[in-house]
Motif scaffolding. Structure first.
Motif, short mmCIF file in Angstrom:
data_model
loop_
_atom_site.label_atom_id
_atom_site.label_comp_id
_atom_site.label_asym_id
_atom_site.label_seq_id
_atom_site.Cartn_x
_atom_site.Cartn_y
_atom_site.Cartn_z
N GLY A 10 0.83 -1.20 0.00
CA GLY A 10 0.00 0.00 0.00
C GLY A 10 0.86 1.25 0.00
N ILE A 16 -3.79 10.11 -6.80
CA ILE A 16 -3.71 8.87 -7.57
C ILE A 16 -3.41 9.17 -9.03
CG2 ILE A 16 -5.15 7.01 -8.52
CD1 ILE A 16 -6.30 6.58 -5.73
N PRO A 35 -9.62 3.86 -10.60
CA PRO A 35 -9.67 4.14 -9.16
C PRO A 35 -11.11 4.05 -8.66
CG PRO A 35 -8.45 5.86 -10.34
CD PRO A 35 -9.10 5.00 -11.38
N VAL A 43 -10.92 6.39 2.00
CA VAL A 43 -9.86 6.43 0.99
C VAL A 43 -10.39 6.13 -0.41
CG1 VAL A 43 -8.00 5.82 2.59
CG2 VAL A 43 -9.24 3.99 1.40
N ARG A 44 -9.66 6.60 -1.38
CA ARG A 44 -9.84 6.24 -2.78
C ARG A 44 -8.62 5.40 -3.14
NH1 ARG A 44 -12.68 7.92 -7.05
NH2 ARG A 44 -11.73 8.30 -9.09
N VAL A 45 -8.83 4.31 -3.86
CA VAL A 45 -7.70 3.41 -4.13
C VAL A 45 -7.64 3.04 -5.61
CG1 VAL A 45 -7.79 2.43 -1.80
CG2 VAL A 45 -8.93 1.24 -3.69
N CYS A 46 -6.47 2.58 -6.02
CA CYS A 46 -6.28 2.10 -7.39
C CYS A 46 -5.12 1.11 -7.37
CB CYS A 46 -5.95 3.29 -8.30
SG CYS A 46 -5.92 2.85 -10.05
N PHE A 47 -5.29 0.00 -8.08
CA PHE A 47 -4.25 -1.03 -8.08
C PHE A 47 -3.46 -1.03 -9.38
CE2 PHE A 47 -7.06 -2.58 -4.79
CZ PHE A 47 -6.18 -3.08 -3.85
N GLU A 56 -0.98 -0.88 -4.27
CA GLU A 56 -2.27 -0.22 -4.03
C GLU A 56 -2.00 1.25 -3.76
OE1 GLU A 56 -4.20 -0.91 -0.22
OE2 GLU A 56 -6.18 -0.78 -1.12
N ILE A 58 -3.21 4.79 -2.59
CA ILE A 58 -4.23 5.19 -1.62
C ILE A 58 -4.21 6.69 -1.46
CG2 ILE A 58 -5.17 4.73 0.69
CD1 ILE A 58 -2.82 2.63 0.92
N GLU A 59 -5.36 7.31 -1.75
CA GLU A 59 -5.49 8.76 -1.64
C GLU A 59 -6.57 9.04 -0.59
OE1 GLU A 59 -6.07 10.74 -5.52
OE2 GLU A 59 -7.55 12.01 -4.53
N ALA A 111 -10.52 -3.70 -0.18
CA ALA A 111 -10.57 -3.24 -1.57
C ALA A 111 -10.77 -4.38 -2.57
CB ALA A 111 -9.28 -2.49 -1.90
#
Lengths: 139, 139
Positions: A10, A16, A35, A43-47, A56, A58-59, A111
Motif C-alpha cells: 500500500g 492517484i 480508481p 480512501v480512494r484506491v487504485c491497483f 495499491e 491510496i489517496e 478493496a
C-alpha cells in the motif's frame, strides 16, 4: 497461521492521478482497473499490477481520512502498509489476538471484496500490516 | 521498461534475530537462508519468503550504515524500500536516467547476487525503489 501471498504494498499518495502518470512513464504499467472510493475507510484506491503482486495507491477522501495524517508527515506520499493473504480471516484474527497483537478495528470488507483487518505497527516491527482473506478463485 | 516482479519489500530492523522471532511466532515462517552481511552496503540482511515474494530484513552493520539514519527516525524499524525486477539492469538504468530520475550511486551487486540500483524516493512518489536484474534461472 502461515503467511500467505504478499497481495500488495500500500502506497499513500496525495494524487492517484499523478501517481498513475508516474507508473505509466517510469514503469510502463497501467492500472488494472479505474480508481474507486472506499468511503467506509475514507480512501480512494487504485491497483497497479506487477506480474506477481500489486501496488495499491491510496489517496485520502478527506481530511479525516486515516491516510491524511500519514501525508501530513510524508507530503509526497510513501510506503503505507503491506498486505498478506490468509486462508481464513476469522482463524487469523483469533491467532493474532491470542498472540497479544493489537488489531486496529473490526474485520471489514477490503478493496478486493474480501474481509480484512490491520495489525498495529508497534506489534509488527513498525510495519503496518493488513491481513486479507484470499479471494475464493485463488484457492 | 516494463515493471517486473515485486521481488521483495525491504524492512529495516534494529535486530534481525528479534524480527525473525516475530515472523516465526506471528506468521509461522522461517528465513529462506541464514542472515548474511553485505559490507559494501553497510547492512546485514535476511530473507523471509511469502509464497510469491519476499520480505528482506535489513539491519545496519554500524553507525555509518545508510539504514542507521532510518532507524534513528523509526527506532522500531519499518518499511524501507520496495524492489522490482527488471530484465536488463543497464537498459533500466538508461531508461530512468533518460526520464530524469535521480539514481542513488553506482549499479552494484545486490543481496541476490545480481546487479541493482536505487531510485531517489523524491522522484518516485516517496517510495525508495530498488531495481534488480532478474536472476537467470527466473527467465
Amino acid at each position: 497461521m502461515k503467511l500467505g501471498r504478499l497481495n500488495h504494498v500500500g502506497v499513500a499518495t496525495p494524487s492517484i492521478e499523478r501517481s498513475l502518470d508516474m507508473y505509466r512513464t517510469l514503469y510502463g504499467v497501467e492500472p488494472s482497473s479505474p480508481p474507486f472510493d472506499l468511503p467506509a475507510q475514507g480512501v480512494r484506491v487504485c491497483f497497479v499490477d506487477a506480474p506477481n503482486s500489486q501496488v495499491e495507491l491510496i489517496e485520502p477522501l478527506g481530511p479525516d481520512s486515516p491516510v491524511a495524517k500519514f501525508l501530513e508527515k510524508n507530503p509526497q506520499g510513501g510506503q503505507h502498509h503491506v498486505c498478506f493473504e490468509v486462508h481464513d480471516i476469522a482463524e487469523a484474527r483469533a491467532h493474532f489476538e491470542g498472540a497479544g497483537v493489537r488489531i486496529l478495528g473490526a474485520t471489514r470488507i477490503g478493496a478486493h471484496g474480501t474481509p480484512i483487518f490491520f495489525l498495529h505497527p508497534k506489534d509488527t516491527g513498525g510495519v503496518l500490516t493488513e491481513l486479507m482473506e484470499s479471494p475464493r478463485q485463488a484457492h
